[in-house]
Write a protein that holds these residues in place. Structure first.
Motif, PDB file in Angstrom:
ATOM      1  N   SER A 135       0.814  -1.218   0.000  1.00 18.71           N
ATOM      2  CA  SER A 135       0.000   0.000   0.000  1.00 18.71           C
ATOM      3  C   SER A 135       0.842   1.260   0.000  1.00 18.71           C
ATOM      4  O   SER A 135       0.471   2.262  -0.629  1.00 18.71           O
ATOM      5  CB  SER A 135      -0.929   0.015   1.219  1.00 18.71           C
ATOM      6  OG  SER A 135      -1.870  -1.033   1.116  1.00 18.71           O
ATOM      7  N   VAL A 138       2.868   3.885  -3.377  1.00 20.52           N
ATOM      8  CA  VAL A 138       1.808   4.513  -4.167  1.00 20.52           C
ATOM      9  C   VAL A 138       2.254   4.839  -5.586  1.00 20.52           C
ATOM     10  O   VAL A 138       1.460   4.721  -6.523  1.00 20.52           O
ATOM     11  CB  VAL A 138       1.249   5.770  -3.461  1.00 20.52           C
ATOM     12  CG1 VAL A 138       0.503   5.397  -2.194  1.00 20.52           C
ATOM     13  CG2 VAL A 138       2.349   6.767  -3.161  1.00 20.52           C
ATOM     14  N   ARG A 141       2.039   1.646  -7.658  1.00 25.16           N
ATOM     15  CA  ARG A 141       0.649   1.286  -7.974  1.00 25.16           C
ATOM     16  C   ARG A 141       0.097   2.208  -9.069  1.00 25.16           C
ATOM     17  O   ARG A 141      -0.601   1.754  -9.969  1.00 25.16           O
ATOM     18  CB  ARG A 141      -0.214   1.306  -6.716  1.00 25.16           C
ATOM     19  CG  ARG A 141       0.190   0.171  -5.786  1.00 25.16           C
ATOM     20  CD  ARG A 141      -0.652  -0.036  -4.537  1.00 25.16           C
ATOM     21  NE  ARG A 141      -1.826   0.752  -4.384  1.00 25.16           N
ATOM     22  CZ  ARG A 141      -1.998   1.685  -3.429  1.00 25.16           C
ATOM     23  NH1 ARG A 141      -1.048   1.951  -2.562  1.00 25.16           N
ATOM     24  NH2 ARG A 141      -3.130   2.337  -3.337  1.00 25.16           N
TER      25      ARG A 141
END
Length: 170
Positions: A135, A138, A141
């Motif tokens: 997570s 970032v 992603r």
């Protein structure tokens, strides 16, 4: 009447090619990758000993033909990016160790690296490519989403995996 010619700085040029993960440049980039992902996870600088241990705990096995490939990206000749693929099965490749040096972010290195990794995956017979990430990563992603990767259910149980992505290659 004088003529004025506009002077433009040439845009940076990325070259991405296969390279053994044991070369000096590849090793330096793999160490930088581990230092960044571990440092972000632990929220502190990592030591050289911790990097050494991390590389032992998460070996780069399978990142050479016929099971995979390691790539190094060079920006105007300087090794500033890396990434690897390994086959999970005959039609599924997995991205790993994807890294672009902070100094080169925003110059197209991530896109160049992904394109080359996808081409290598196809050359190994892969029809799809997968990855897992965390997570807190970032930027990674966002890069994957921008390049057509879609979030999928977990396909592995890696200790740091929090998001899983896949892209069809054929």
């Amino acid at each position: 009447m004088s003529t004025h010619s506009e002077h433009r700085t040439p845009s940076p040029t990325w070259a991405v090619s296969p390279e053994a993960f044991s070369t000096g440049d590849a090793t330096r980039l793999r160490r930088a990758y581990y230092a960044e992902v571990a440092g972000r996870y632990w929220k502190r600088e990592v030591t050289e000993a911790e990097i050494d241990q991390g590389l032992l705990d998460f070996p780069d096995d399978g990142l050479e033909p016929p099971t995979g490939q390691f790539l190094v990206g060079r920006l105007d000749g300087e090794a500033l990016a890396c990434g690897g693929i390994r086959l999970l099965d005959p039609v599924t490749a997995e991205l790993t160790r994807v890294y672009v040096d902070r100094r080169a972010r925003g110059t197209g290195g991530g896109a160049a690296l992904l394109g080359a990794l996808e081409a290598q995956s196809r050359a190994l017979g892969a029809e799809r490519i997968r990855l897992d990430t965390r997570s807190d990563l970032v930027e990674a992603r966002a890069l994957y989403t921008r390049h057509g990767y879609a979030e999928i259910p977990a396909y592995n149980s890696g200790p740091y995996a929090e998001h899983w992505f896949e892209k069809r290659l054929v």
